[in-house]
Design an enzyme around this catalytic site. Sequence first.
Site, PDB file in Angstrom:
ATOM      1  N   GLU A  33       3.047   1.887  51.374  1.00 59.59           N
ATOM      2  CA  GLU A  33       2.291   0.858  52.085  1.00 59.59           C
ATOM      3  C   GLU A  33       1.162   1.456  52.918  1.00 59.59           C
ATOM      4  O   GLU A  33       0.079   0.893  53.000  1.00 59.59           O
ATOM      5  CB  GLU A  33       3.219   0.012  52.975  1.00 59.59           C
ATOM      6  CG  GLU A  33       4.105  -0.928  52.200  1.00 59.59           C
ATOM      7  CD  GLU A  33       3.327  -1.941  51.347  1.00 59.59           C
ATOM      8  OE1 GLU A  33       2.239  -2.375  51.764  1.00 59.59           O
ATOM      9  OE2 GLU A  33       3.797  -2.269  50.243  1.00 59.59           O
ATOM     10  N   TYR A 116       1.904  -5.468  59.855  1.00 61.45           N
ATOM     11  CA  TYR A 116       1.974  -5.566  58.395  1.00 61.45           C
ATOM     12  C   TYR A 116       2.995  -4.560  57.828  1.00 61.45           C
ATOM     13  O   TYR A 116       3.869  -4.932  57.031  1.00 61.45           O
ATOM     14  CB  TYR A 116       0.595  -5.324  57.741  1.00 61.45           C
ATOM     15  CG  TYR A 116       0.761  -5.250  56.249  1.00 61.45           C
ATOM     16  CD1 TYR A 116       0.929  -6.420  55.505  1.00 61.45           C
ATOM     17  CD2 TYR A 116       0.858  -4.029  55.584  1.00 61.45           C
ATOM     18  CE1 TYR A 116       1.173  -6.379  54.145  1.00 61.45           C
ATOM     19  CE2 TYR A 116       1.106  -3.974  54.227  1.00 61.45           C
ATOM     20  CZ  TYR A 116       1.260  -5.156  53.512  1.00 61.45           C
ATOM     21  OH  TYR A 116       1.518  -5.113  52.176  1.00 61.45           O
ATOM     22  N   ASP A 134      -0.858  -9.205  53.895  1.00 56.37           N
ATOM     23  CA  ASP A 134      -2.100  -8.435  53.840  1.00 56.37           C
ATOM     24  C   ASP A 134      -3.193  -9.362  53.304  1.00 56.37           C
ATOM     25  O   ASP A 134      -2.979 -10.570  53.124  1.00 56.37           O
ATOM     26  CB  ASP A 134      -1.929  -7.167  52.989  1.00 56.37           C
ATOM     27  CG  ASP A 134      -1.699  -7.489  51.516  1.00 56.37           C
ATOM     28  OD1 ASP A 134      -1.568  -8.683  51.180  1.00 56.37           O
ATOM     29  OD2 ASP A 134      -1.663  -6.550  50.701  1.00 56.37           O
TER      30      ASP A 134
END
Length: 348
Positions: A33, A116, A134
């Site tokens: 990520e 996030y 996102d």
Amino acid sequence: MTLEGRLVDWFRSNRRDLPWRRQRTPYTTWVSEIMLQQTTVDVVVPRFVAFLRRFPDIQSLASAEEEDVVAAWSGLGYYRRARGLRLGARAVVERFGGTIPSDEKDLLSLPGVGPYTAAAIRSLAFDQPAPAIDGNVARVAARLFADDGDVGKAGTRRRLRERLVPHVPEGGAAAFSEALIELGALVCRPKSARCDACPVADLCAARLTGRVATLPVRQPPRRSRPVLSARAWVERGCRVLLVQRPADASLLPGFLELPGRWGPAGENPPDVVREVLENLGFDDVRTYEPVAEARHAITHHRIRSVAVRADVVGAAPGGCRFVPWDEVDLERVTTETRKLLRSREASV
Ligand code: SF4
């Protein structure tokens, strides 16, 4: 079938075979990520594989030297992400015994983990109902619900997340999150949504109301402003003058930096440095030539940092201290000061 059921079914037969999906753990989720922020999947895939070979687990990353982690990040750019990841790994080892936590507050307490990334780890690795929003997922959700809020705003993303949560299937949070990510990447594209191939086309409010082309709403970014950051470079013997940022500063509280301030781009750096040092309480300030320069950007500002050599008389006033060069911890200084100090390392 429900929206979530169709999305998950579609995902199972259309998913791309990506290395972090083959070995899904909290650690691989975290690494992938962070890499995927600001970098495309094609660029990330080979680098993710090589990074995992070099640092297969949180312990190996936590005990690595910063320069080795940065070297393994080569080709991905934005090296600040690599430094943050390593600091985060160290915090996991020190504070959580080497186990990445699943609790939102604990995750958010880790360096380099924002809302996030925390949501991505919770939903993808721990199967918690915490959809990670996102840009791609925000676009999909804004269209699905025909939400015309600005997706660049935190409030809109929060609302989209709240609208997605009731759809998270029991025991299927990870597959649901992956399905949204995949739909955004393969079908619900920014400029050319392939609604004819979409598994939820007849449930999509934007499609049903003819608003696919106008959603999501995103305000154009504000133009960034050039600023000068003049910094004092004062050495005494083998020490350099640093000042501590206030404990309640919104950015990097308690970090050390070269004394200075921001101002209009046209200001004269030596004049600013003299003013800053006099305001700190130093006497007989003398300024000389610039010795280092760096550029960086923070929201809406393009910053040209100039370090100007200076001499002062008197002891360091409160908040300032002369730090021996070999004791300057580059992880505890601001990014700007780190860049300026590194230019010295390069010339020594
Ligand atoms: S129908 Fe079109 S706009 Fe709606 S989610 Fe599917 S691809 Fe996106």
